[in-house]
Write a protein that holds these residues in place. Structure first.
Motif, PDB file in Angstrom:
ATOM      1  N   LYS A  13      -0.363  -3.676   3.974  1.00 29.42           N
ATOM      2  CA  LYS A  13      -1.039  -2.392   4.306  1.00 29.42           C
ATOM      3  C   LYS A  13      -0.868  -1.737   5.711  1.00 29.42           C
ATOM      4  O   LYS A  13      -0.676  -2.900   6.696  1.00 29.42           O
ATOM      5  N   ASP A  67       0.885  -1.237   0.023  1.00 33.09           N
ATOM      6  CA  ASP A  67       0.138   0.188   0.088  1.00 33.09           C
ATOM      7  C   ASP A  67       0.939   1.255  -0.104  1.00 33.09           C
ATOM      8  O   ASP A  67       1.867   1.326   0.653  1.00 33.09           O
ATOM      9  N   ALA A  68       0.652   2.305  -0.781  1.00 33.25           N
ATOM     10  CA  ALA A  68       1.146   3.445  -0.875  1.00 33.25           C
ATOM     11  C   ALA A  68       1.388   4.138   0.395  1.00 33.25           C
ATOM     12  O   ALA A  68       2.424   4.991   0.818  1.00 33.25           O
ATOM     13  N   SER A  69       0.877   4.001   1.499  1.00 29.07           N
ATOM     14  CA  SER A  69       0.661   4.612   2.803  1.00 29.07           C
ATOM     15  C   SER A  69       1.781   4.241   3.642  1.00 29.07           C
ATOM     16  O   SER A  69       2.292   4.836   4.615  1.00 29.07           O
ATOM     17  N   ILE A  70       2.413   3.129   3.202  1.00 27.21           N
ATOM     18  CA  ILE A  70       3.354   2.329   3.950  1.00 27.21           C
ATOM     19  C   ILE A  70       4.787   2.078   3.259  1.00 27.21           C
ATOM     20  O   ILE A  70       5.564   1.396   3.798  1.00 27.21           O
ATOM     21  N   LYS A  71       4.678   2.380   2.137  1.00 24.34           N
ATOM     22  CA  LYS A  71       6.012   2.148   1.306  1.00 24.34           C
ATOM     23  C   LYS A  71       7.056   2.718   1.814  1.00 24.34           C
ATOM     24  O   LYS A  71       8.357   1.928   1.621  1.00 24.34           O
TER      25      LYS A  71
END
Length: 222
Positions: free
Chosen positions: A222, A179-183
């Motif tokens: 995520k 997920d982009a929020s945790i990359k």
């Protein structure tokens, strides 16, 4: 580790899920990642020649014939690497990009498609792309990873979650979507490579406040 020695085998494949160490006839040691292969080709122009796919670490034995050094040549789809005696790791898992990390000695790389050349010094990393003539050289801080690799460990030092999952996905042959929020969450730690992927992901899940789930052939984090 698994180990083998042979005077006659010309092609070595590692079908296991562990690193496989193989001693070549000239005294060179090759460590093959899972699903990697090495083929010993006939000597050409007084050179020792092998062709590889996957990821292989070489510790090349120096060899002389008639008082002359005999170069050791590694061929992949994208490049030709020539050395005399040195230690380096080649990542030729991806058909479009390849990396070479030099640990000791000196090697010369030649791009097979464009004939561009570079010479690497210790702790330098070369990156090649199929459709790019320029060979990118960077200073490598990844030598600790090679040491961990020898011991059957993943070793992460303040690395992005996206990069960590990419390394894990490559090792287990899985597709992991992050997920982009945790990359960009930084990850530090060591985990055995010989656990199954669920155990590895559970450890990361417990220590980094993230969750993973499986959906068909893909794993979502995520």
């Amino acid at each position: 580790f698994m180990n083998a020695r042979s005077e006659s085998l010309s092609q070595i494949k590692n079908p296991t899920n562990k690193v496989f160490a193989f001693l070549l006839q000239d005294g060179t040691t090759a460590w093959l990642n899972p699903n990697s292969s090495l083929e010993v080709l006939p000597d050409a122009d007084h050179k020792r020649v092998v062709k590889i796919s996957g990821t292989v670490l070489f510790d090349v034995e120096k060899l002389k014939r008639d008082n002359n050094d005999v170069p050791f040549v590694v061929k992949t789809n994208l490049q030709t690497i020539e050395v005399l005696g040195t230690k380096f790791i080649v990542n030729a898992t991806n058909s479009a990009t390849e990396d070479v990390l030099l640990l000791e000695g000196k090697v010369k790389l030649t791009h097979n498609n464009y004939q561009t050349e570079v010479v690497l010094k210790p702790d330098q990393k070369a990156s090649l792309q199929r459709n790019e003539p320029r060979i990118l050289i960077t200073r490598s801080a990844d030598n600790y990873k090679v040491e961990a690799w020898h011991k059957g460990l993943f070793h992460f030092e303040n690395e992005r979650m996206a990069d960590v999952m990419s390394e894990i996905a490559q090792w287990y042959g899985k597709i992991i979507v992050v997920d982009a929020s945790i990359k960009n969450i930084p990850i530090t730690g060591m985990i055995s490579r010989y656990k199954n992927i669920d155990e590895v992901l559970m450890i990361i899940e417990m220590t980094n406040n993230v969750n993973y789930r499986k959906s068909g052939e893909e794993i979502y984090v995520k």
